[in-house]
Scaffold this motif. Structure first.
Motif, PDB file in Angstrom:
ATOM      1  N   TYR A   1       5.782   2.582   7.956  1.00 17.61           N
ATOM      2  CA  TYR A   1       5.539   3.033   6.584  1.00 17.61           C
ATOM      3  C   TYR A   1       6.219   2.089   5.589  1.00 17.61           C
ATOM      4  CZ  TYR A   1       4.048   7.510   8.675  1.00 17.61           C
ATOM      5  OH  TYR A   1       3.407   8.481   9.391  1.00 17.61           O
ATOM      6  N   GLU A   2       7.448   1.735   5.902  1.00 24.96           N
ATOM      7  CA  GLU A   2       8.198   0.825   5.020  1.00 24.96           C
ATOM      8  C   GLU A   2       7.539  -0.543   4.974  1.00 24.96           C
ATOM      9  OE1 GLU A   2      10.830  -0.413   2.318  1.00 24.96           O
ATOM     10  OE2 GLU A   2      11.008   1.588   3.197  1.00 24.96           O
TER      11      GLU A   2
ATOM     12  N   MET B   1      14.415   4.082   2.986  1.00 20.04           N
ATOM     13  CA  MET B   1      13.888   4.352   1.644  1.00 20.04           C
ATOM     14  C   MET B   1      15.034   4.773   0.733  1.00 20.04           C
ATOM     15  SD  MET B   1      11.002   7.127   0.390  1.00 20.04           S
ATOM     16  CE  MET B   1      11.764   8.491   1.269  1.00 20.04           C
ATOM     17  N   ASN B   2      15.161   4.104  -0.382  1.00 21.53           N
ATOM     18  CA  ASN B   2      16.148   4.490  -1.370  1.00 21.53           C
ATOM     19  C   ASN B   2      15.446   5.278  -2.477  1.00 21.53           C
ATOM     20  OD1 ASN B   2      17.966   4.521  -3.630  1.00 21.53           O
ATOM     21  ND2 ASN B   2      19.152   2.898  -2.619  1.00 21.53           N
TER      22      ASN B   2
ATOM     23  N   GLU C   1       5.601   3.077  -2.159  1.00 16.74           N
ATOM     24  CA  GLU C   1       5.361   2.376  -3.420  1.00 16.74           C
ATOM     25  C   GLU C   1       3.889   2.445  -3.825  1.00 16.74           C
ATOM     26  OE1 GLU C   1       9.087   0.596  -1.655  1.00 16.74           O
ATOM     27  OE2 GLU C   1       7.166   1.368  -0.933  1.00 16.74           O
ATOM     28  N   ARG C   2       2.995   2.448  -2.852  1.00 18.77           N
ATOM     29  CA  ARG C   2       1.561   2.555  -3.139  1.00 18.77           C
ATOM     30  C   ARG C   2       1.136   3.984  -3.421  1.00 18.77           C
ATOM     31  NH1 ARG C   2      -0.339   0.063   2.284  1.00 18.77           N
ATOM     32  NH2 ARG C   2      -2.387   0.843   1.620  1.00 18.77           N
ATOM     33  N   LEU C   3       1.778   4.934  -2.729  1.00 20.31           N
ATOM     34  CA  LEU C   3       1.362   6.329  -2.822  1.00 20.31           C
ATOM     35  C   LEU C   3       1.769   6.988  -4.131  1.00 20.31           C
ATOM     36  CD1 LEU C   3      -0.015   8.649  -1.322  1.00 20.31           C
ATOM     37  CD2 LEU C   3       2.143   9.101  -0.153  1.00 20.31           C
TER      38      LEU C   3
ATOM     39  N   VAL D   1      -1.879  11.539   4.961  1.00 22.16           N
ATOM     40  CA  VAL D   1      -2.314  10.520   3.999  1.00 22.16           C
ATOM     41  C   VAL D   1      -1.779   9.150   4.381  1.00 22.16           C
ATOM     42  CG1 VAL D   1      -2.246   9.802   1.587  1.00 22.16           C
ATOM     43  CG2 VAL D   1      -2.512  12.229   2.149  1.00 22.16           C
ATOM     44  N   ALA D   2      -0.496   9.081   4.749  1.00 21.49           N
ATOM     45  CA  ALA D   2       0.120   7.790   5.067  1.00 21.49           C
ATOM     46  C   ALA D   2      -0.526   7.140   6.278  1.00 21.49           C
ATOM     47  CB  ALA D   2       1.619   7.977   5.307  1.00 21.49           C
TER      48      ALA D   2
END
Length: 445
Positions: free
Chosen positions: A41-42, A1-2, A48-50, A435-436
């Motif tokens: 997750y990636e 994640m960047n 991006e959705r959260l 949540v994820a």
């Protein structure tokens, strides 16, 4: 994640939304390691959705004041995420309300609600309407007009609003009355209701009580307690009231309160008489705290300043976001503060939080410490669904247990190698995982 790329993209899409971007930045920095260790997750683009709300409803509110003049306000409901349950979050009525603030609050609410372990998603709503100085009839007409626009998108299994700044039992009563008439049903769609029509005991005090219980858990990790501790509190609404009651009960001494006019410094500390006076002062529909020194002349009123210059053991900002900044943090640290607990949502600026962490001071973020309010809201939803009422002792015990469990998961995910508990990291990771993982289970929606 960047993190930098994600934040730059958000800033391009949502320029000027500083509170929202600040909240996202804090969470993304905290969860980066756990996110990178879990490629699922990636793959599902969870971040991006959260970081974007499911939907935002914006509407005009037209109402008539007591002079017969038509008034116009803007209203919003930000339904952020419902992966673990119906949307849940308060309605804020204050001139400062804008989409940035409501998005930040809805984003924070998503993780806060997850920490309670109750099945509630995250949302927030409100309007730039100012209830101060308005008559009961004007507030009723505004609330009815507000609900006329909102009633179609809320419900006990869809979206359950609650109170917030400017929205107390009176406002919730007017909104719920209109909802009930429009929907033609009597369900527990609001929390913070009156005790005689479905509300829960200790709901008004719950945020302050819960934050104090969380602080008690922090103290116990250091083999410490509230006994003999001095505490600075900002604000003097429901939240500050709950903190003052419970801290005093546990042996601490609350020595400050504040309003937009300045702050009160009462070295002898609050007692039952002073807390009762604060309730009457707040009920006068006036934000100022200076009349306190007329009633209790041993106290001092310091105009135009915040209470963080007072030397105390525990600082508990309880008013509004970003109320304690880097300069305030330096003063608190120099004066020997031992614990800092955000009772307001994102009450400390990033600069202040960084300083507390640098000095290895126990610091509790609002999404963990102030979850007691929504925790008792969740208990109110349960009582409504089961058509029962729990006693004060039962609700208080359940609240204490909720806050203890939140402290436990914050410690689990936030303890560094040197033993220091980074409660920000712990709260963000614990809330994010819950949540994820629910989002992963439910597919791409």
């Amino acid at each position: 994640m960047n993190v930098k790329d994600i934040l730059n993209n958000l800033e391009t899409k949502h320029p000027g939304e500083k509170e929202y971007l600040q909240a996202v930045h804090e969470v993304l920095e905290s969860i980066q390691t756990i996110y990178d260790e879990n490629p699922q997750y990636e793959a599902a683009k969870i971040i991006e959705r959260l970081v974007e709300p499911d939907r935002i409803l914006t509407f005009r509110i037209s109402w008539v004041d007591d002079e017969g003049e038509v008034q116009i306000n803007l209203g919003h409901r930000v339904q952020f995420n419902n992966a673990i349950g119906p949307y849940k979050g308060g309605i804020r009525l204050h001139p400062s309300v804008n989409l940035s603030i409501l998005k930040f609050l809805g984003f924070e609410q998503t993780f806060k609600n997850a920490l309670t372990t109750l099945p509630m998603g995250g949302a927030k709503g409100g309007s730039d309407f100012n209830p101060k100085g308005k008559s009961d009839a004007e507030i009723m007409r505004f609330c009815q007009a507000f609900m006329w626009e909102l009633w179609r998108v809320i419900g006990p299994n869809q979206d359950v609003p609650a109170g917030d700044i400017g929205t107390g039992g009176r406002e919730i009563g007017f909104m719920y009355g209109m909802y009930k008439k429009l929907q033609f049903e009597n369900t527990g769609v609001f929390t913070g209701k009156g005790l005689n029509w479905g509300g829960s005991l200790i709901r008004p005090e719950a945020t302050g009580f819960g934050a104090t219980y969380f602080t008690k858990e922090m103290l116990e990790t250091k083999n410490d307690s509230f006994i003999g501790k001095t505490v600075s509190v900002s604000g003097f609404g429901n939240v500050a009231w709950g903190v003052a009651l419970k801290v005093t009960e546990l042996g601490g001494k609350v020595v400050t309160l504040s309003g937009p006019d300045g702050y009160i410094h009462d070295e002898s500390g609050l007692n039952a008489e002073k807390i009762a006076y604060l309730l009457s002062l707040r009920a006068s529909n006036n934000d100022i705290v200076s009349p306190y020194v007329t009633e209790f002349p041993e106290a001092k009123f310091i105009a135009g300043k915040r209470p963080w210059e007072v030397a105390v053991d525990i600082a508990m900002p309880s008013a509004i976001q970003n109320e304690l900044d880097g300069e305030d943090a330096k003063i608190l640290i120099a004066n020997g503060v031992k614990y800092i607990v955000e009772v307001s949502n994102m009450g400390c600026t990033p600069e202040a939080v960084e300083l507390f962490h640098q000095h290895k001071l126990p610091f509790a973020p609002g999404k963990a410490a102030n979850a007691g309010g929504v925790g008792v809201s969740g208990l109110e939803m349960s009582q409504n669904a089961m058509k029962i009422n729990w006693t004060t002792e039962e609700v208080d015990a359940k609240l204490n247990q909720i806050m203890s469990s939140i402290h436990t998961v914050c410690s689990k995910y936030g303890t560094d190698e040197d033993g220091y508990i980074n409660y920000v990291k712990g709260a963000n990771i614990a809330g994010f995982i819950k949540v994820a993982d629910a989002m992963l289970d439910q597919g791409v929606l």
